[in-house]
Each structure stands twice: as structure tokens, then as C-alpha cells.
Write an enzyme that holds these catalytic residues in place. Structure first.
Site, PDB file in Angstrom:
ATOM      1  N   LYS A  15       0.804  -1.217   0.000  1.00 45.40           N
ATOM      2  CA  LYS A  15       0.000   0.000   0.000  1.00 45.40           C
ATOM      3  C   LYS A  15       0.842   1.273   0.000  1.00 45.40           C
ATOM      4  O   LYS A  15       0.456   2.293  -0.590  1.00 45.40           O
ATOM      5  CB  LYS A  15      -0.959  -0.014   1.189  1.00 45.40           C
ATOM      6  CG  LYS A  15      -2.055  -1.071   1.073  1.00 45.40           C
ATOM      7  CD  LYS A  15      -2.986  -1.026   2.265  1.00 45.40           C
ATOM      8  CE  LYS A  15      -4.167  -1.980   2.093  1.00 45.40           C
ATOM      9  NZ  LYS A  15      -3.746  -3.383   2.002  1.00 45.40           N
TER      10      LYS A  15
ATOM     11  N   ASN B 240      -5.995  -4.035  -6.092  1.00 43.37           N
ATOM     12  CA  ASN B 240      -5.968  -5.483  -5.955  1.00 43.37           C
ATOM     13  C   ASN B 240      -5.427  -6.052  -7.252  1.00 43.37           C
ATOM     14  O   ASN B 240      -6.032  -5.896  -8.318  1.00 43.37           O
ATOM     15  CB  ASN B 240      -7.360  -6.038  -5.672  1.00 43.37           C
ATOM     16  CG  ASN B 240      -7.863  -5.652  -4.296  1.00 43.37           C
ATOM     17  OD1 ASN B 240      -8.938  -5.109  -4.154  1.00 43.37           O
ATOM     18  ND2 ASN B 240      -7.079  -5.925  -3.265  1.00 43.37           N
TER      19      ASN B 240
ATOM     20  N   ARG C 250      -5.275  -8.850  -8.798  1.00 41.68           N
ATOM     21  CA  ARG C 250      -5.823 -10.201  -9.019  1.00 41.68           C
ATOM     22  C   ARG C 250      -7.266 -10.053  -9.469  1.00 41.68           C
ATOM     23  O   ARG C 250      -7.818  -8.949  -9.502  1.00 41.68           O
ATOM     24  CB  ARG C 250      -5.793 -10.995  -7.708  1.00 41.68           C
ATOM     25  CG  ARG C 250      -6.475 -10.237  -6.559  1.00 41.68           C
ATOM     26  CD  ARG C 250      -6.620 -11.062  -5.305  1.00 41.68           C
ATOM     27  NE  ARG C 250      -7.008 -10.277  -4.154  1.00 41.68           N
ATOM     28  CZ  ARG C 250      -8.234  -9.845  -3.892  1.00 41.68           C
ATOM     29  NH1 ARG C 250      -9.218 -10.114  -4.734  1.00 41.68           N
ATOM     30  NH2 ARG C 250      -8.504  -9.148  -2.805  1.00 41.68           N
TER      31      ARG C 250
ATOM     32  N   HIS D 272     -17.393   3.084  -1.162  1.00 39.91           N
ATOM     33  CA  HIS D 272     -16.251   2.291  -1.631  1.00 39.91           C
ATOM     34  C   HIS D 272     -16.525   1.940  -3.090  1.00 39.91           C
ATOM     35  O   HIS D 272     -17.376   1.107  -3.398  1.00 39.91           O
ATOM     36  CB  HIS D 272     -16.130   1.024  -0.778  1.00 39.91           C
ATOM     37  CG  HIS D 272     -14.948   0.173  -1.116  1.00 39.91           C
ATOM     38  ND1 HIS D 272     -14.250  -0.549  -0.176  1.00 39.91           N
ATOM     39  CD2 HIS D 272     -14.325  -0.089  -2.288  1.00 39.91           C
ATOM     40  CE1 HIS D 272     -13.268  -1.228  -0.755  1.00 39.91           C
ATOM     41  NE2 HIS D 272     -13.301  -0.955  -2.050  1.00 39.91           N
TER      42      HIS D 272
END
Length: 455
Positions: free
Chosen positions: A116, A291, A293, A208
Site C-alpha cells: 500500500k 488489488n 488479481r 467504496h
């Protein structure tokens, strides 16, 4: 195209990958622990090989055993799915060294965006907005106190190497900071073997919002729209939908363009997701993390975009160009996903492993999909994540999708274990959710207190 790929995962995502590979004419190898000998992915794959005992550290996280299985079976590539080794750059690097294609980004990019702190620094270079926070790793409570005073409360403590809601704490004031920091750091060390933390100012209330991107080895990057993942419990997503009702045309263009810019900046290859926090009051959004993936919630994007993300992953890893251009991507209707877990929501969501004695999965009609590895007689092992299925629906509009999800959940019947199906049904029927009036605090602060009062 590859002749054979190994799936370094289990459960519904392993089944999902096997099905995509088979439709591409690619052979598959399943790996399994001794606890998963009778799992569905083992039966569906062309070959299956045991990689260790029940404990994931000795099987699904055992890099040497998995790589040995790939060599022994002649697999040319490894698809890691999500979780386990999917964001482990060491594993990706070992695959590269052994000339086995890792179906995902390079180890270098994974290091850059999986951590991060590194990701934050790269996004600043790329001109993508980030929240005020620490400039590097934070290792001590003294450092944390000083940084928190500079950026202002409330803050979020996050594990630098984290994911899946681990090593995260909300802190409202200095009195909460030290115990929260120590707890988050210990959790991060246990989960990731890395206790490094970083601090961000908390954007609250917030939505989000995440953007699905795809990149190929020729440098082309496209987006497949956004997903709203604001319905969360303990930083774990519960329900996702696309598109977001909180975003209009202009903001959608801005946030998807920022995601593409972020991926282009790091020369991203394969599937990935750029996650943002949206301050609805100001309309400003901030990079949160990437992310590297495929996501649990990728099916909602597949429904609205018509693009098979897992097939694109395999094609791109094979060296092919993306099969679609940005101008070819069109969005249609509304999609919603509910995660079905073997857990007891009335008992603090305690896991509920056991034998499934009877199973009926919803079906019928256009725009309904159930991704699962369950079958009647299957015993859910207690060693792994409690998610056992995903119900995904697609409608011409959000109301139709909501009604279709309610219908699907009413039909969903699992006997032998306790699940969160009724919980999801109440959530999808809540007036606030029906109206699209929720943020990341809604489930924990509004819905759950009322839900747990019942009975």
C-alpha cells in the site's frame, strides 16, 4: 494458447477458472489438500494432485509443493484465483524463474502496487488523488501518534502488506490510537508476516468504489466500469453492485479515467482493480489501494459489460491482445452479487462448517448466475474461508435486479449447515438499500444493530 494450466486455489473460484479454461480448450490441473479430496474442483479438472495436509500453510500456501505439482503435470501456467498466493510477489517471481507463466501481473508490478505504501507513492507520481497520510512505513506507536496529530482524526490504520480486511483499525482519537495500533500490527504480522503499517485520514462517510481494469502485454489498458462495494462488515464486502447509484455520468468518466491512468503508469498487465473512496458530499474521490488479481465480485462486471474477465486473464497471460477495445465496451442494465457464507449471523457470524444434507440452488430466467463449489453430500471443511457461493443477478434496471435477487434468495435452500441467506435477503430488502441510500458505515452502524435485535 496454453495446453494446460494449474489452478492454485480451491472452492468456487477454482471451479470458475476450470470452466473458463475448458471453454477456451485449455486443460486444467486442480490442486487440493487432504481436506479437499472430495471437493468439486477436484472432480471437474482434467487432473488433480494433492499438495499437502488440511492447513493452508502446508497446502494452498506451500509454494514448493504447488510448483512441483505444475512441473510434474506439465502445466505451462498457474492461475492463482483470489486469496492464498494470488498477490504474493515471491510466488510470482518463482513462477517466472521456473518458466511457468503466472496468470496475473509481474512480480515487479505486484511489489509496486500490492504494497500500500509503494502504491500510494506511485499514484502520487501518476497524478491520481490520494488521501492525506503517512509518507512511508510506520513501525512504532510514537511515530503513529505524531503522524495522526499532523493529518487529524479520525484516521485509518492499515497493514502495508494487507488485504481482506486484516490489520485495519479505525481510530477516532489519541486515546484509541496506541491499543488499536498494537492490535492491528500484531494482526498484520500474523496474517502477512509483515507488521509494517501506514496511516491515512479517514474519509467518512464514504462510498467504496472500485474500477475493473484489464491490461495486456502490448500496453493496452481498458476499464470495465465501476462497482459499488460499500456494504461491508469489518472491512469485508458483503454485497456488490454495478453500476453505482452514487455516480453520475461526469464523475463516472473521471473515476474510470483515473483508474486507467493508474494502471498505465505501472504498465499493468492482466486483470486488476483500482479501489477508491468517494466523498459524496464533495464529489471528490481518493485512491485507496489496488488489488492485483481477479476479485470475488468480478461477475457483476461481467454481467453489465459482457466481457468474460477470467478468459481475458488467460488470453493475456498467453501473450494475446485484449479481445476488446475500450470503444467496444458497452454497459447494459444493473447487476448485484450477494456472497453466501456458511456462518451464523445471529451468533456474531460464527463459521458453520459441516455436511450439506440437501441443496437447491436458484435457477431459471435470464440474468441469474450462481457460482459455487457446493453439492449435496459435500462436507464443508472448517479450515478455509466460509464463503460457499455467490448469487449474481442482472436486470434491465436496478429495481429489476433487486427483485430478481430477492426471488433467488427465497429459492436458495441449504440444509445441514447454517448460512447467511436470510441475512442477505433482509439486507437486499432493506428500504435504505432499495433506495441506494447507504455508505461504508451503513451495515455496521445502522443495519446490523437492528438485525441483531430480532429474535
Amino acid at each position: 494458447m496454453f495446453n494446460k494450466i494449474l489452478i492454485a486455489n480451491r472452492g468456487e473460484i477454482a471451479v470458475r477458472i476450470i470452466r473458463a479454461a475448458r471453454e477456451l480448450g485449455v486443460g486444467t490441473v486442480a490442486i487440493y489438500s487432504t481436506a479437499d479430496r472430495d471437493a468439486l474442483h477436484v472432480h471437474l479438472a482434467d487432473e488433480a494432485i494433492c499438495v499437502g495436509p488440511a492447513r493452508s500453510t502446508e497446502s494452498y500456501l506451500n509454494m514448493n509443493n504447488i510448483l512441483s505439482a505444475a512441473v510434474a503435470t506439465g502445466a505451462q501456467a498457474i492461475h492463482p484465483g483470489f486469496g492464498f498466493l494470488s498477490e504474493n510477489s515471491k510466488f510470482a517471481r518463482l513462477c517466472e524463474e521456473m518458466n511457468i507463466k503466472f496468470i496475473g501481473p509481474s512480480a515487479k508490478v505486484m511489489d509496486m502496487m500490492g504494497d500500500k505504501i509503494n502504491a500510494r507513492a506511485e499514484m502520487i507520481k501518476a497524478g491520481v488523488p490520494v488521501t492525506p497520510g503517512s509518507e512511508g512505513e510506520v513501525h512504532t506507536t510514537d511515530e503513529a501518534v505524531k503522524i495522526a496529530e499532523e493529518i487529524g482524526y479520525p484516521i485509518m490504520l492499515k497493514a502495508s502488506a494487507g488485504g481482506g480486511g486484516k490489520g485495519i483499525r479505525k481510530v477516532n482519537n489519541v486515546e484509541e490510537l496506541v491499543p488499536a495500533f498494537e492490535a492491528a500490527q500484531a494482526e498484520a504480522q500474523a496474517a502477512f508476516g509483515n507488521g509494517a503499517m501506514f496511516i491515512e485520514r479517514m474519509i467518512f462517510p464514504a462510498r467504496h468504489i472500485e474500477v475493473q481494469i484489464l491490461g495486456d502485454s502490448q500496453g493496452k489498458v481498458i476499464h470495465l466500469g465501476e462497482r459499488d462495494c460499500s456494504l461491508q462488515r469489518n472491512n469485508q464486502k458483503v454485497l456488490e453492485e454495478s453500476p453505482s447509484v452514487a455516480i453520475g455520468h461526469t464523475l463516472r468518466n473521471e473515476i474510470t479515467a483515473a483508474a486507467v491512468k493508474a494502471a498505465q503508469h505501472v504498465s499493468y498487465e492482466n486483470a486488476g482493480t483500482i479501489e477508491f473512496l468517494l466523498d459524496e458530499s464533495s464529489g471528490k474521490f481518493y485512491f485507496m489501494e489496488m488489488n492485483t488479481r481477479v476479485q470475488v465480485e468480478h461477475p457483476v462486471t461481467e454481467f453489465v459489460s459482457g466481457v468474460d474477465i477470467v478468459k481475458e486473464q488467460i488470453r493475456v497471460a498467453n501473450g494475446n491482445e485484449l479481445s476488446v477495445k475500450q470503444e467496444d465496451v458497452t454497459f447494459s442494465g444493473h447487476a448485484i452479487e450477494c456472497r453466501i457464507n456458511a456462518e451464523n449471523p445471529k451468533f456474531n457470524f460464527a463459521p458453520s462448517p459441516g455436511k450439506i444434507t440437501n441443496l437447491f440452488l436458484p435457477s431459471g430466467g435470464v440474468g441469474l448466475r450462481v457460482d459455487s463449489a457446493m453439492y449435496s453430500g459435500y462436507s464443508i471443511p472448517p479450515y478455509y474461508d466460509s464463503m460457499i457461493a455467490k448469487v449474481i443477478v442482472h436486470g434491465e434496471n436496478r429495481f429489476e435486479a433487486l427483485m430478481k435477487m430477492q426471488r433467488a434468495l427465497l429459492e436458495f435452500d441449504v440444509e445441514g449447515v447454517i448460512t447467511n441467506v436470510d441475512f442477505q435477503l433482509e439486507l437486499i430488502s432493506d428500504p435504505h438499500v432499495v433506495a441506494g441510500d447507504y455508505d461504508t458505515s451503513f451495515l455496521g452502524n445502522v443495519f446490523l444493530p437492528e438485525y441483531q435485535k430480532e429474535d
